[in-house]
Design an enzyme around this catalytic site. Sequence first.
Site, PDB file in Angstrom:
ATOM      1  N   PRO A   5       0.798  -1.247   0.074  1.00  0.00           N
ATOM      2  CA  PRO A   5       0.169   0.045  -0.080  1.00  0.00           C
ATOM      3  C   PRO A   5       0.801   1.202   0.114  1.00  0.00           C
ATOM      4  CG  PRO A   5      -0.782  -1.748   1.765  1.00  0.00           C
ATOM      5  CD  PRO A   5       0.521  -2.099   1.123  1.00  0.00           C
ATOM      6  N   GLU A   6       0.883   2.048  -1.083  1.00  0.00           N
ATOM      7  CA  GLU A   6       1.490   3.263  -1.317  1.00  0.00           C
ATOM      8  C   GLU A   6       0.680   4.492  -1.256  1.00  0.00           C
ATOM      9  OE1 GLU A   6       4.774   3.095  -4.014  1.00  0.00           O
ATOM     10  OE2 GLU A   6       4.779   1.163  -4.310  1.00  0.00           O
ATOM     11  N   LYS A  56       2.085   7.427   3.567  1.00  0.00           N
ATOM     12  CA  LYS A  56       1.549   6.172   3.778  1.00  0.00           C
ATOM     13  C   LYS A  56       0.727   6.183   5.129  1.00  0.00           C
ATOM     14  CE  LYS A  56       5.186   4.094   1.068  1.00  0.00           C
ATOM     15  NZ  LYS A  56       6.424   3.141   1.168  1.00  0.00           N
ATOM     16  N   HIS A  92     -10.036 -14.846  13.570  1.00  0.00           N
ATOM     17  CA  HIS A  92      -9.371 -14.921  12.100  1.00  0.00           C
ATOM     18  C   HIS A  92      -7.911 -14.879  12.328  1.00  0.00           C
ATOM     19  CE1 HIS A  92      -8.175 -13.532   8.301  1.00  0.00           C
ATOM     20  NE2 HIS A  92      -9.246 -13.902   7.785  1.00  0.00           N
ATOM     21  N   ARG A 113       1.243 -10.521   7.253  1.00  0.00           N
ATOM     22  CA  ARG A 113       2.883 -10.354   7.649  1.00  0.00           C
ATOM     23  C   ARG A 113       3.228  -9.438   8.773  1.00  0.00           C
ATOM     24  NH1 ARG A 113       5.120 -10.313   1.700  1.00  0.00           N
ATOM     25  NH2 ARG A 113       7.144 -10.129   2.549  1.00  0.00           N
ATOM     26  N   ARG A 263      16.049  -3.883  -1.972  1.00  0.00           N
ATOM     27  CA  ARG A 263      14.613  -3.797  -2.822  1.00  0.00           C
ATOM     28  C   ARG A 263      14.995  -4.212  -4.182  1.00  0.00           C
ATOM     29  NH1 ARG A 263      13.882  -3.839   2.000  1.00  0.00           N
ATOM     30  NH2 ARG A 263      13.280  -2.450   3.082  1.00  0.00           N
TER      31      ARG A 263
END
Length: 274
Positions: A5-6, A56, A92, A113, A263
């Site tokens: 998500p950017e 973000k 969950h 994660r 990266r």
Amino acid sequence: MRPVPELPEVETIRAQLEPRLAGRSITEAGSHPSAKFAPAMDAIGHDISSVSRRGKYLIVALDDGRDPRCELVIHLGMTGRLSIAADVDARHPHLRAWWRLDGGDVLTFHDIRRFGRIHVVDAGRYETIATLHRLGPEPLNDGFTGDGLWRALSASRRCVKTQLLSQRPVAGVGNIYADEALWLAQINPAVRYVSKPRAARLAEAIRTALTSGLRHGGTTLRDYAAVDGSSGRNQHHLHCYGRAGEPCERCGTELRRRIIDARGTTWCPTCQRR
DNA sequence: GGCTGGCCCTGTACGC
DNA sequence: TGCGTACAGGGCCAGC
């Protein structure tokens, strides 16, 4: 390949959350025991006055009638997802936090994660959130200029891509949009100096890449979904990210991929020559 | 204060 | 089929 998500993804989520959260109260909350998520509990008893965004980070302005007011700050990490449901499934495996709202429904935060983070701080006091505290300008605001970007990049000798990902020269750019912007500006991601004219081109390219992401509702490669569960469409409009081995749209050279500062980075060896 | 490298974390892909 | 391993990567932190 996974999406992160950017800025466009977070802004899409913010726009969907704001009308559904503003003016409501948090009556109950729960969290995963990790210190990353436990501050979710500190929002109990507050009214939500607005939902904004810096880079973000989602910033939920809270109001309990006291001064200073405080803010619930949420970073989605790589796989974080916010949604509003009729109830919460506490069993969950990926549920990290939830907030029950007056009226009964629940804002839930799932994060496979666990790279996401939650903070509650006094409004505007971000000293405990290092990246937010030193966050660069919003790229879609007037305060973000080629000159400003050039000054920020010139302050360090690190690779230009590494600097973009640090969030200091500009806010909200992650791996996808960094690769896209550098491709658009025809700048090699590993260079350590960017001239003033190239910085101006890069600033414009960042705006172009992010605006494309926003217009298409974000980029979905696997995990990202908006609050309403919808997927983005920007993955169909990427020129560079995730296309290693395919021909460059501009010159036909095969796009390459390498690791820069841990990266994955895709670039065109011809039109992004060093 | 800046930079580097390691770490967190789990689903997925791949090789054996 | 099942197991082990590598990989993905944003942000934090310790060490230099």
